[in-house]
Enzyme design. Sequence first.
Site, PDB file in Angstrom:
ATOM      1  N   HIS A 211     -30.738  -2.338  58.171  1.00  0.00           N
ATOM      2  CA  HIS A 211     -30.241  -1.788  59.436  1.00  0.00           C
ATOM      3  C   HIS A 211     -29.002  -0.948  59.146  1.00  0.00           C
ATOM      4  O   HIS A 211     -27.963  -1.467  58.734  1.00  0.00           O
ATOM      5  CB  HIS A 211     -29.890  -2.923  60.400  1.00  0.00           C
ATOM      6  CG  HIS A 211     -29.308  -2.450  61.694  1.00  0.00           C
ATOM      7  ND1 HIS A 211     -29.978  -1.594  62.545  1.00  0.00           N
ATOM      8  CD2 HIS A 211     -28.108  -2.704  62.286  1.00  0.00           C
ATOM      9  CE1 HIS A 211     -29.225  -1.351  63.603  1.00  0.00           C
ATOM     10  NE2 HIS A 211     -28.084  -2.015  63.460  1.00  0.00           N
TER      11      HIS A 211
ATOM     12  N   ASP B 205     -30.945   4.073  61.987  1.00  0.00           N
ATOM     13  CA  ASP B 205     -31.400   2.761  62.463  1.00  0.00           C
ATOM     14  C   ASP B 205     -32.018   1.916  61.352  1.00  0.00           C
ATOM     15  O   ASP B 205     -31.600   0.789  61.131  1.00  0.00           O
ATOM     16  CB  ASP B 205     -32.379   2.895  63.627  1.00  0.00           C
ATOM     17  CG  ASP B 205     -32.674   1.544  64.267  1.00  0.00           C
ATOM     18  OD1 ASP B 205     -31.706   0.832  64.594  1.00  0.00           O
ATOM     19  OD2 ASP B 205     -33.852   1.209  64.423  1.00  0.00           O
TER      20      ASP B 205
ATOM     21  N   ARG C 296      -5.537  -1.490  52.383  1.00  0.00           N
ATOM     22  CA  ARG C 296      -4.739  -0.306  52.718  1.00  0.00           C
ATOM     23  C   ARG C 296      -4.461   0.573  51.502  1.00  0.00           C
ATOM     24  O   ARG C 296      -4.090   1.734  51.648  1.00  0.00           O
ATOM     25  CB  ARG C 296      -3.409  -0.733  53.353  1.00  0.00           C
ATOM     26  CG  ARG C 296      -3.597  -1.504  54.646  1.00  0.00           C
ATOM     27  CD  ARG C 296      -2.274  -1.849  55.298  1.00  0.00           C
ATOM     28  NE  ARG C 296      -1.543  -0.662  55.704  1.00  0.00           N
ATOM     29  CZ  ARG C 296      -0.352  -0.703  56.311  1.00  0.00           C
ATOM     30  NH1 ARG C 296       0.230  -1.870  56.556  1.00  0.00           N
ATOM     31  NH2 ARG C 296       0.252   0.420  56.645  1.00  0.00           N
TER      32      ARG C 296
END
EC number: 2.7.11.-
Length: 311
Positions: free
Chosen positions: A139, A178, A244
């Site tokens: 998916h 999808d 980060r």
Amino acid sequence: MTESVTVAELVKANRLDVYTGKDNLDRKITTSDISRPGLELTGYFNYYPAKRVQLLGITETSFAKGMSHKELLNVMRKMCQPETPAFVISTQLDPPEELTQSAEEAGIPILGTKLTTSRVLSNMTNFLEGKLAERQSVHGVLVDIYGVGVMITGDSGVGKSETALELVKRGHRLIADDRVEVYQQDEQTLVGAAPAILSHLLEIRGIGIIDVMNLFGAGAVRSETDIDLIVHLELWQDDNHFDRLGNNSETQRFFDVVVPKISIPVKTGRNLAIIIEAAAMNFRARSMGYDATKVFDDNLKRLIKQNANKS
């Protein structure tokens, strides 16, 4: 996973000429291995991979010319087994008459190509491996960004398709939306493609299904691409500590291939398309030997060392 490929599909994909057996192109190919009969021409058939496509080049045909008609006909009839899908002759060579006779008797097509033996062997193997490989349905959305295959994953409704639409608008190419059909092409290569029914289509909530090729042109789509990077979209949560500096090395395994993965937090106001575009460019820069995180880390260590020496 496709259990078999027809000889007709092999002919079309590799642009092969059909010398004989045009009515038998529906024969099934069940293995990606290609056989080059060598010992078989000498009469050794203790291990003959009859289920493979049989490829004959200059070496095999020149050896066959030195055999008597009776010997060669006997060998060729043994090679033409009921499960043998086809014979391929490379380098625009003419098939031996004994092979033509035996193949016609067994209903096996003889195909030809102007390519060299090594080239046609590689092309056919890649095609058959791609068709016959085990597949996994994932998916997500697959986009080609500056030549980097990026598979975008995440929970339903997180914005994968909308991000893909923005990426297409920015000049990148859609492969699948999808559902992504993933298969391993070789030891280090993972390939993704769209199911045939979803090819070139995007589903956008509030709009419905759009045809990307029709709206943006043929340059906005691809049939398949290597999967180089996985970008996982997650809803922003204050207690989640996202990377980060780029020091964390996430990966995800499909079959025997490990793919680099990064997680991007989704929050109102963040332009995900530009962020993913930057992630793809950064991945490409790292692949070429430049790592901005390492450069920053080296500069920071050098600065700390300089300050320590001053004190």
